[in-house]
Design a protein around this motif. Structure first.
Motif, mmCIF file in Angstrom:
data_model
loop_
_atom_site.group_PDB
_atom_site.id
_atom_site.type_symbol
_atom_site.label_atom_id
_atom_site.label_comp_id
_atom_site.label_asym_id
_atom_site.label_seq_id
_atom_site.Cartn_x
_atom_site.Cartn_y
_atom_site.Cartn_z
ATOM 1 N N TYR A 65 0.871 -1.169 0.000
ATOM 2 C CA TYR A 65 0.000 0.000 0.000
ATOM 3 C C TYR A 65 0.912 1.224 0.000
ATOM 4 C CZ TYR A 65 1.129 -0.839 4.926
ATOM 5 O OH TYR A 65 1.794 -1.106 6.084
ATOM 6 N N TRP A 66 0.306 2.404 -0.173
ATOM 7 C CA TRP A 66 1.110 3.616 -0.182
ATOM 8 C C TRP A 66 1.327 4.093 1.252
ATOM 9 C CZ3 TRP A 66 3.621 5.834 -4.188
ATOM 10 C CH2 TRP A 66 4.267 7.044 -3.918
ATOM 11 N N VAL A 67 2.595 4.095 1.690
ATOM 12 C CA VAL A 67 2.947 4.640 3.002
ATOM 13 C C VAL A 67 3.307 6.110 2.807
ATOM 14 C CG1 VAL A 67 4.517 4.514 4.966
ATOM 15 C CG2 VAL A 67 3.751 2.404 3.854
ATOM 16 N N PHE A 68 2.582 6.990 3.457
ATOM 17 C CA PHE A 68 2.816 8.415 3.277
ATOM 18 C C PHE A 68 4.239 8.794 3.678
ATOM 19 C CE2 PHE A 68 -1.894 8.534 3.762
ATOM 20 C CZ PHE A 68 -2.166 9.053 2.504
ATOM 21 N N GLU A 69 4.780 9.759 2.967
ATOM 22 C CA GLU A 69 6.168 10.164 3.174
ATOM 23 C C GLU A 69 6.400 10.853 4.514
ATOM 24 O OE1 GLU A 69 5.210 10.640 -1.282
ATOM 25 O OE2 GLU A 69 4.171 10.727 0.641
ATOM 26 N N GLY A 70 5.336 11.313 5.167
ATOM 27 C CA GLY A 70 5.476 11.911 6.486
ATOM 28 C C GLY A 70 5.465 13.418 6.503
ATOM 29 N N TRP A 121 3.179 15.847 4.330
ATOM 30 C CA TRP A 121 1.821 16.385 4.357
ATOM 31 C C TRP A 121 0.809 15.432 4.978
ATOM 32 C CZ3 TRP A 121 -2.570 14.925 1.262
ATOM 33 C CH2 TRP A 121 -2.334 13.790 0.466
ATOM 34 N N GLN A 122 1.199 14.150 5.102
ATOM 35 C CA GLN A 122 0.377 13.164 5.806
ATOM 36 C C GLN A 122 1.316 12.340 6.693
ATOM 37 O OE1 GLN A 122 -2.887 12.309 5.819
ATOM 38 N NE2 GLN A 122 -3.711 13.711 4.277
ATOM 39 N N ARG A 123 0.883 12.062 7.917
ATOM 40 C CA ARG A 123 1.693 11.255 8.842
ATOM 41 C C ARG A 123 1.857 9.838 8.296
ATOM 42 N NH1 ARG A 123 0.315 8.155 13.287
ATOM 43 N NH2 ARG A 123 -1.873 8.774 13.021
ATOM 44 N N ALA A 124 3.068 9.320 8.346
ATOM 45 C CA ALA A 124 3.355 7.978 7.834
ATOM 46 C C ALA A 124 2.657 6.922 8.684
ATOM 47 C CB ALA A 124 4.858 7.727 7.809
ATOM 48 N N GLN A 125 2.237 5.815 8.025
ATOM 49 C CA GLN A 125 1.570 4.728 8.739
ATOM 50 C C GLN A 125 2.552 3.705 9.291
ATOM 51 O OE1 GLN A 125 1.174 5.788 5.455
ATOM 52 N NE2 GLN A 125 -0.602 4.707 4.632
ATOM 53 N N ARG A 126 3.834 3.860 8.982
ATOM 54 C CA ARG A 126 4.844 2.939 9.481
ATOM 55 C C ARG A 126 5.943 3.737 10.160
ATOM 56 N NH1 ARG A 126 4.155 -2.222 7.630
ATOM 57 N NH2 ARG A 126 6.192 -2.757 8.484
ATOM 58 N N PRO A 127 6.630 3.164 11.172
ATOM 59 C CA PRO A 127 7.708 3.891 11.853
ATOM 60 C C PRO A 127 8.901 4.127 10.938
ATOM 61 C CG PRO A 127 7.584 1.610 12.609
ATOM 62 C CD PRO A 127 6.379 1.834 11.756
ATOM 63 N N SER A 128 9.627 5.199 11.201
ATOM 64 C CA SER A 128 10.723 5.597 10.316
ATOM 65 C C SER A 128 11.857 4.581 10.272
ATOM 66 C CB SER A 128 11.271 6.965 10.743
ATOM 67 O OG SER A 128 11.714 6.937 12.096
ATOM 68 N N TRP A 129 12.035 3.783 11.323
ATOM 69 C CA TRP A 129 13.142 2.824 11.303
ATOM 70 C C TRP A 129 12.964 1.798 10.184
ATOM 71 C CZ3 TRP A 129 12.639 -2.401 11.700
ATOM 72 C CH2 TRP A 129 11.481 -2.916 12.280
ATOM 73 N N ASN A 130 11.729 1.601 9.729
ATOM 74 C CA ASN A 130 11.487 0.672 8.623
ATOM 75 C C ASN A 130 12.256 1.052 7.370
ATOM 76 O OD1 ASN A 130 7.962 -0.263 9.125
ATOM 77 N ND2 ASN A 130 9.795 -0.850 10.210
ATOM 78 N N TYR A 131 12.653 2.323 7.258
ATOM 79 C CA TYR A 131 13.308 2.821 6.043
ATOM 80 C C TYR A 131 14.789 3.112 6.251
ATOM 81 C CZ TYR A 131 8.441 3.112 4.859
ATOM 82 O OH TYR A 131 7.133 2.768 4.648
ATOM 83 N N ARG A 166 12.254 10.860 3.421
ATOM 84 C CA ARG A 166 11.010 10.816 4.174
ATOM 85 C C ARG A 166 11.117 11.712 5.409
ATOM 86 N NH1 ARG A 166 7.415 6.602 2.926
ATOM 87 N NH2 ARG A 166 8.172 5.221 1.261
ATOM 88 N N VAL A 167 10.000 11.876 6.126
ATOM 89 C CA VAL A 167 9.956 12.690 7.338
ATOM 90 C C VAL A 167 9.574 11.793 8.506
ATOM 91 C CG1 VAL A 167 8.815 14.619 8.488
ATOM 92 C CG2 VAL A 167 9.354 14.768 6.046
ATOM 93 N N ASP A 168 10.355 11.849 9.597
ATOM 94 C CA ASP A 168 10.137 10.920 10.710
ATOM 95 C C ASP A 168 9.049 11.404 11.670
ATOM 96 O OD1 ASP A 168 11.227 12.854 12.385
ATOM 97 O OD2 ASP A 168 13.182 11.862 12.560
ATOM 98 N N GLU A 169 8.910 10.688 12.782
ATOM 99 C CA GLU A 169 7.845 10.952 13.743
ATOM 100 C C GLU A 169 7.961 12.320 14.414
ATOM 101 O OE1 GLU A 169 8.608 6.545 13.398
ATOM 102 O OE2 GLU A 169 9.833 8.361 13.581
ATOM 103 N N HIS A 170 9.157 12.909 14.383
ATOM 104 C CA HIS A 170 9.398 14.190 15.025
ATOM 105 C C HIS A 170 9.420 15.346 14.025
ATOM 106 C CE1 HIS A 170 10.375 11.735 18.495
ATOM 107 N NE2 HIS A 170 11.267 11.083 17.780
#
Length: 383
Positions: free
Chosen positions: A172-177, A179-189, A230-234
Motif C-alpha cells: 500500500y502507499w505509506v505516506f512520506e510523512g 503532508w500526511q503522517r506515515a503509517q509505518r515507523p521511520s526505522w522501517n526505512y 522521508r519525514v520521521d515521527e518528530h
C-alpha cells in the motif's frame, strides 16, 4: 476448576505490533475468555509482565488494562521463576541480544521475526536454545489468516491438481510523512536500524510458500528504494537507506513458480492489501487476508483476445467464494494459544528458530540477488 496462571514476560509492548496484536488482541483477549483451553479441558490464564525502556508508557499501558506488573529492568524480569515464557517484539536490531539473555535465563521463547539480523546469528540462537532445552517459537501470523487457511484447505483437498504458479501482490502507499503522517515507523526505512521491506516481508513469504506450496529453492529479486527521502515521527527529514519495494521470482520444489511483489509505494487496486493467485491444472484460487474465491476447471470460461472490442464480461463475477465453514479468530491469538499448549503440554508447534532462520536466509538471498543481478540458489541450513 479455576484456571492456573502462567507468567509471560512481554518485551516491546509499547510498539504498535507488540501492543495491538500481541498484548491486546492476543494475551488480554485470551484472558477475557478465561484462558487457553488444554487437551484435558483445564485452562491456563496468562499473567503478563510488561518490559520496556519508557517507564511512562509502560505505566500508562499497565493502568489502562489493569496489569499490575511492569519494569524497565529486563534482567529482573528474567530472574522471576514464575515467568517461564519470554516474548519479544523489539526492533530487529536489538532483538538477538535480548533473546540470548532470555535463553541463558532458561525461558521458553516466543518472538516476532526476524529473530536476528543474519542467518548465522539465527542458527546460533537455535543451537543455544537446543543446548539449553528451551522451547522456541517464531510468529508466523500469515498462516493463520482466514484467507490463507481456506487456501490451505484447497491445497490439502487436491483442488488445484498440479499447482503451476503462485502470484502475490502485497502493499500500500505509506505516506512520506510531510503532508500526511506515515503509517509505518521511520526505522522501517533505515537499513542501519534493521529496516527494509525485503528483510520484513521475505521472512513472511518463506513460511507461506514453504507451508502451502513447497520449500523455496532459488530466488531472483530486485530490491529498490523508490522514495529516497522521508519525514520521521518528530518532523525531521531523513534519507531512506533501506528498500521500500521488492520484486521477486521464487522457484519452489516440484517446479512451482511464485512471483511476489512487495511494496510500500503502491496504491491499492485490489480487494485486500495482500492477495495470492494460485493456478493449477484443475482449478485456480485467489486468496486475501479474509476472502478466498475459486474457479474450477469445469467452470472456467473461454476468453478470446480481441483488442478491437470493449470488454463486456465481468471476470470477477465468474469466481465462486469459498465459505468460512468455521469461526476464524485473530491469527496472532491463534498462534499464541498454539505456543502456550506447546509449552504446557508439549503440543505441536513447528514454527521454531530454524523456521525463522530459513526466512532470514531467503531475505539474504533476495538482497544478494538484487545486488549481484543474478539468480541465487538457497543453501541447506543445519542447526
Amino acid at each position: 476448576m479455576a484456571p492456573r496462571a502462567l507468567g509471560v514476560i512481554m518485551n516491546g509492548v509499547t510498539g504498535r505490533m507488540g501492543y495491538r496484536q500481541h498484548l491486546v488482541r492476543s494475551v488480554l483477549a485470551i484472558n477475557a475468555d478465561d484462558g487457553v483451553e488444554l487437551s484435558d479441558g483445564s485452562r491456563v490464564r496468562l499473567d503478563p509482565v510488561l518490559v520496556g525502556r519508557d517507564s511512562g508508557k509502560l505505566a500508562e499501558i499497565a493502568e489502562r488494562h489493569g496489569i499490575t506488573r511492569w519494569t524497565t529492568d529486563l534482567d529482573a524480569a528474567l530472574g522471576d521463576e514464575d515467568c517461564p515464557i519470554y516474548f519479544d517484539s523489539l526492533l530487529t536490531a536489538v532483538r538477538e541480544k535480548s533473546l540470548i539473555r532470555a535463553i541463558d535465563a532458561g525461558k521458553h521463547i516466543y518472538t516476532e521475526k526476524p529473530v536476528a539480523e543474519s542467518v548465522e546469528a539465527a542458527l546460533t540462537l537455535a543451537r543455544k536454545a537446543r543446548e539449553k532445552g528451551v522451547k522456541n517459537g517464531v510468529v508466523h501470523d500469515k498462516l493463520y489468516l482466514p484467507g490463507l487457511r481456506k487456501l490451505k484447505r484447497l491445497v490439502d483437498s487436491g483442488f488445484f491438481g498440479r499447482i503451476l504458479s503462485v502470484r502475490g501482490e502485497f502493499g500500500y502507499w505509506v505516506f512520506e510523512g510531510d503532508w500526511q503522517r506515515a503509517q509505518r515507523p521511520s526505522w522501517n526505512y533505515r537499513s542501519e536500524d534493521g529496516g527494509g521491506i525485503t528483510v520484513d516481508m521475505f521472512c513472511h513469504w518463506n513460511y507461506v510458500l514453504e507451508n502451502l506450496f513447497g520449500a523455496v529453492e532459488a530466488v531472483t529479486a530486485k530490491a529498490v528504494t523508490h522514495v529516497p527521502s522521508r519525514v520521521d515521527e518528530h518532523g525531521n527529514r531523513y534519507q531512506a537507506t533501506a528498500d521500500d519495494a521488492a520484486y521477486a521470482i521464487f522457484e519452489l520444489e516440484g517446479g512451482v513458480i511464485a512471483q511476489l511483489n512487495s511494496s510500500w509505494c503502491v496504491r491499492v487496486h485490489r480487494d485486500e492489501l495482500v492477495e495470492f493467485q494460485v493456478d493449477g491444472t484443475k482449478g485456480s484460487a485467489v486468496a486475501g487476508l479474509h476472502k478466498c474465491v475459486i474457479q474450477p476447471r469445469e467452470t472456467t470460461p473461454r476468453p478470446v483476445w480481441n483488442p478491437d472490442l470493449r470488454e463486456t464480461e465481468s471476470y470477477r463475477a465468474q469466481w465462486q467464494e469459498v465459505p468460512d465453514n468455521a469461526e476464524f479468530e485473530n491469527g496472532f491469538r491463534a498462534q499464541w494459544e498454539q505456543f502456550i499448549r506447546h509449552v504446557v503440554e508439549d503440543g505441536p508447534h513447528p514454527f521454531d528458530f530454524m523456521s525463522g532462520a530459513r526466512g532470514i536466509r531467503l531475505a539474504e538471498a533476495g538482497l544478494e540477488s538484487s545486488r549481484t543481478q543474478r539468480r541465487v540458489e538457497l543453501a541447506e541450513l543445519r542447526p
